[in-house]
Design a protein around this motif. Structure first.
Motif, mmCIF file in Angstrom:
data_model
loop_
_atom_site.group_PDB
_atom_site.id
_atom_site.type_symbol
_atom_site.label_atom_id
_atom_site.label_comp_id
_atom_site.label_asym_id
_atom_site.label_seq_id
_atom_site.Cartn_x
_atom_site.Cartn_y
_atom_site.Cartn_z
ATOM 1 N N THR A 72 0.800 -1.226 0.000
ATOM 2 C CA THR A 72 0.000 0.000 0.000
ATOM 3 C C THR A 72 0.833 1.277 0.000
ATOM 4 N N LEU A 73 1.965 1.271 0.711
ATOM 5 C CA LEU A 73 2.793 2.473 0.808
ATOM 6 C C LEU A 73 3.925 2.475 -0.210
ATOM 7 N N LYS A 81 0.904 0.231 -4.514
ATOM 8 C CA LYS A 81 0.291 1.461 -3.997
ATOM 9 C C LYS A 81 -1.203 1.579 -4.336
ATOM 10 N N ILE A 82 -1.909 0.504 -4.093
ATOM 11 C CA ILE A 82 -3.368 0.490 -4.159
ATOM 12 C C ILE A 82 -3.865 -0.213 -2.891
ATOM 13 N N SER A 258 -2.413 -12.829 -7.820
ATOM 14 C CA SER A 258 -2.226 -11.441 -7.405
ATOM 15 C C SER A 258 -2.494 -10.480 -8.559
ATOM 16 N N THR A 259 -2.050 -10.861 -9.757
ATOM 17 C CA THR A 259 -2.264 -10.003 -10.919
ATOM 18 C C THR A 259 -3.750 -9.771 -11.161
ATOM 19 N N GLY A 260 -4.547 -10.823 -11.069
ATOM 20 C CA GLY A 260 -5.982 -10.676 -11.234
ATOM 21 C C GLY A 260 -6.580 -9.712 -10.225
ATOM 22 N N ASP A 261 -6.153 -9.803 -8.975
ATOM 23 C CA ASP A 261 -6.652 -8.901 -7.939
ATOM 24 C C ASP A 261 -6.175 -7.470 -8.166
ATOM 25 N N PHE A 262 -4.901 -7.309 -8.552
ATOM 26 C CA PHE A 262 -4.377 -5.972 -8.809
ATOM 27 C C PHE A 262 -5.195 -5.260 -9.886
ATOM 28 N N LEU A 263 -5.498 -5.990 -10.962
ATOM 29 C CA LEU A 263 -6.242 -5.398 -12.067
ATOM 30 C C LEU A 263 -7.663 -5.037 -11.655
ATOM 31 N N ALA A 264 -8.293 -5.920 -10.879
ATOM 32 C CA ALA A 264 -9.655 -5.652 -10.424
ATOM 33 C C ALA A 264 -9.703 -4.433 -9.513
ATOM 34 N N ILE A 265 -8.760 -4.343 -8.574
ATOM 35 C CA ILE A 265 -8.721 -3.204 -7.655
ATOM 36 C C ILE A 265 -8.397 -1.921 -8.402
ATOM 37 N N SER A 317 -9.251 4.713 -0.799
ATOM 38 C CA SER A 317 -7.948 5.140 -0.297
ATOM 39 C C SER A 317 -7.060 3.961 0.091
ATOM 40 N N ARG A 318 -5.812 3.990 -0.403
ATOM 41 C CA ARG A 318 -4.852 2.953 -0.043
ATOM 42 C C ARG A 318 -4.406 3.087 1.408
ATOM 43 N N PHE A 319 -4.581 4.280 1.980
ATOM 44 C CA PHE A 319 -4.151 4.478 3.357
ATOM 45 C C PHE A 319 -5.074 3.770 4.349
#
Length: 449
Positions: A72-73, A81-82, A258-265, A317-319
């Motif tokens: 996230t950071l 960073k998502i 992880s790639t699938g989740d990254f793209l969805a998010i 927000s990623r935070f």
């Protein structure tokens, strides 16, 4: 920070402290049951004591938090960073069980360290090769994972393998209550409550199990309030080629998940995810996995429950998820809490296990349902043969007993056999052409964890 002249991008928005904490805690609750499931499974397979199990849970929570903060950071070119929360992947459970039984915890950690480094170094190249891992491959693999784990949940529900009261009606009744509770929560509640249905089921099961005398809280009083996760607590890692290859294959699957989740998010939070971002995210997976091996934990991936939670709440927000990581780190420093969790009887875990592992298998089937079997009849062979071979160690544990000792770790892992088979068959029949692109992976998001 992705500031513009007049505004901050939603993914980089800094919310008030109170909201950050509440939203962050909500993410932790949504993934908590899944986060502690893997260390409980591995502890049982390795024959760890209650105190050792508690330590393993604490180490896992602590490293979950570190991994989430990395994503996230971000540090340098590491971290996407998502708002993505990290947890132990179920894909590694079967091979880790075999390692725990054959070589102990040090064998697991040695393979995890090397596989993490492999993932870190491979990340920029893997981002270019994603077309060889279409939904037909990932769907087959996820289905095998779920079906392979179901016997674990069933044995838990009966009291646990080796229990003299195995199959007792008391154990089975408790497991049924837990399972019914999870179903009822998902039937009558929506949103946040539904997302923590498994956790609610575990709590209800624990409350019922206490008066039945099947809960052992003896270690809670003696457990320290504060504990520090020290590197190599269970001993220095052992490096075995077969175990390392098995874990590297798992990490290849994890990279696809992880790639699938990254793209969805990325779509949910209005952030474009390209090759550069994918590489940064996969590097974080690799670094977190290596840290996991050093700090007595396991391989890490994006947790799919939380992908749905982002869409449900609309909080981008990623935070928020960075605060979730901080909460997990703090939770990992309190052994008393981990000891309470480690006191959950097998029957309680069994009810939840049947639901969780069944859902993993169903998620794989859901992904496979999107595959075209009419225009490409060979796809049915890819699914059928990969699942069939992947289940050999489950239905016939002695099938490969005459093979060389060095190959046993690989051959006794259904996920490893199924992964190799699916990848090779897809390459043979489809040759990578039309084998899937980034849009295919978006469709397969939500099946990991």
């Amino acid at each position: 920070m992705a500031n513009t002249k007049n505004a901050v991008a939603p993914v980089d928005e800094m919310l008030p402290a109170g909201k950050l904490f509440l939203y962050g805690l909500q993410h932790v609750l949504a993934m908590y049951a899944g986060a502690v499931a893997v260390p409980l499974i591995i502890a049982g397979a390795a024959g760890l004591t209650q105190a050792q199990t508690a330590y393993l849970i604490n180490a896992d929570l602590f490293t979950c938090g570190i991994a989430t903060l990395l994503q996230t950071l971000g540090i340098w070119k590491i971290g996407i960073k998502i708002p993505v929360i990290q947890g132990v992947t179920f894909a590694a459970v079967t091979p880790m069980i075999l390692m725990a039984q054959s070589g102990g915890m040090d064998l697991i950690f040695g393979s995890v360290i090397v596989a993490g480094l492999f993932t870190f170094l491979l990340a920029p190249f893997f981002s270019k090769m994603i077309r060889f891992f279409p939904p037909i491959v990932t769907g087959s693999i996820i289905t095998i994972i779920g079906v392979s784990l179901l016997p674990v949940g069933v044995n838990w529900a009966a009291g646990g393998v080796g229990n003299k009261q195995y199959g007792s009606l008391t154990f089975i009744a408790v497991a049924v209550v837990v399972l019914i509770t999870i179903l009822m929560v998902n039937k009558f509640f929506k949103g946040f409550i539904a997302h923590i249905g498994v956790l609610i089921g575990l709590i209800v099961g624990l409350i019922i199990a206490i008066p039945l005398g099947i809960v052992n809280f003896s270690g809670v009083a003696s457990a320290p309030w504060l504990g520090i996760d020290m590197p190599f607590h269970f001993g220095y890692p052992t490096f075995d080629l077969g175990a390392i290859i098995s874990m590297i294959l798992v990490m290849l699957v994890v990279m696809v998940e992880s790639t699938g989740d990254f793209l969805a998010i990325g779509e949910m939070v209005d952030k474009k995810i390209g090759e550069k971002e994918l590489t940064a995210g996969l590097r974080a997976d690799g670094l977190a996995t290596t840290l996991g091996g050093i700090f007595n934990a396991f391989p890490y991936t994006a947790f799919a429950q939380n992908v749905g939670l982002i869409g449900l709440t609309g909080v981008k927000s990623r935070f928020v998820v960075a605060v979730s990581g901080a909460i997990l780190v703090v939770m990992g420093l309190f052994p008393k809490l981990a000891t309470i969790i480690a006191s959950l009887p097998n029957a309680v875990l069994g009810g939840a296990g049947i639901a969780m592992f069944g859902i993993v298998a169903a998620s794989g089937i859901k992904t496979l349902a999107k595959v075209d079997y009419e225009k490409n009849v060979n796809n049915i062979f890819i699914v059928a043969i990969s699942i069939g071979i992947g289940l050999i160690p489950v239905v016939a544990p002695d099938f490969f007993k005459m093979f060389p000792n060095w190959s046993q770790t690989i051959l006794h892992s259904g996920i490893t056999l199924g992964s190799i088979t699916a990848i090779l068959l897809n390459a043979f029949f489809n040759g990578g052409k039309g084998a899937g692109d980034l849009d295919d992976l978006k469709d397969s998001a939500g099946i990991q964890g």
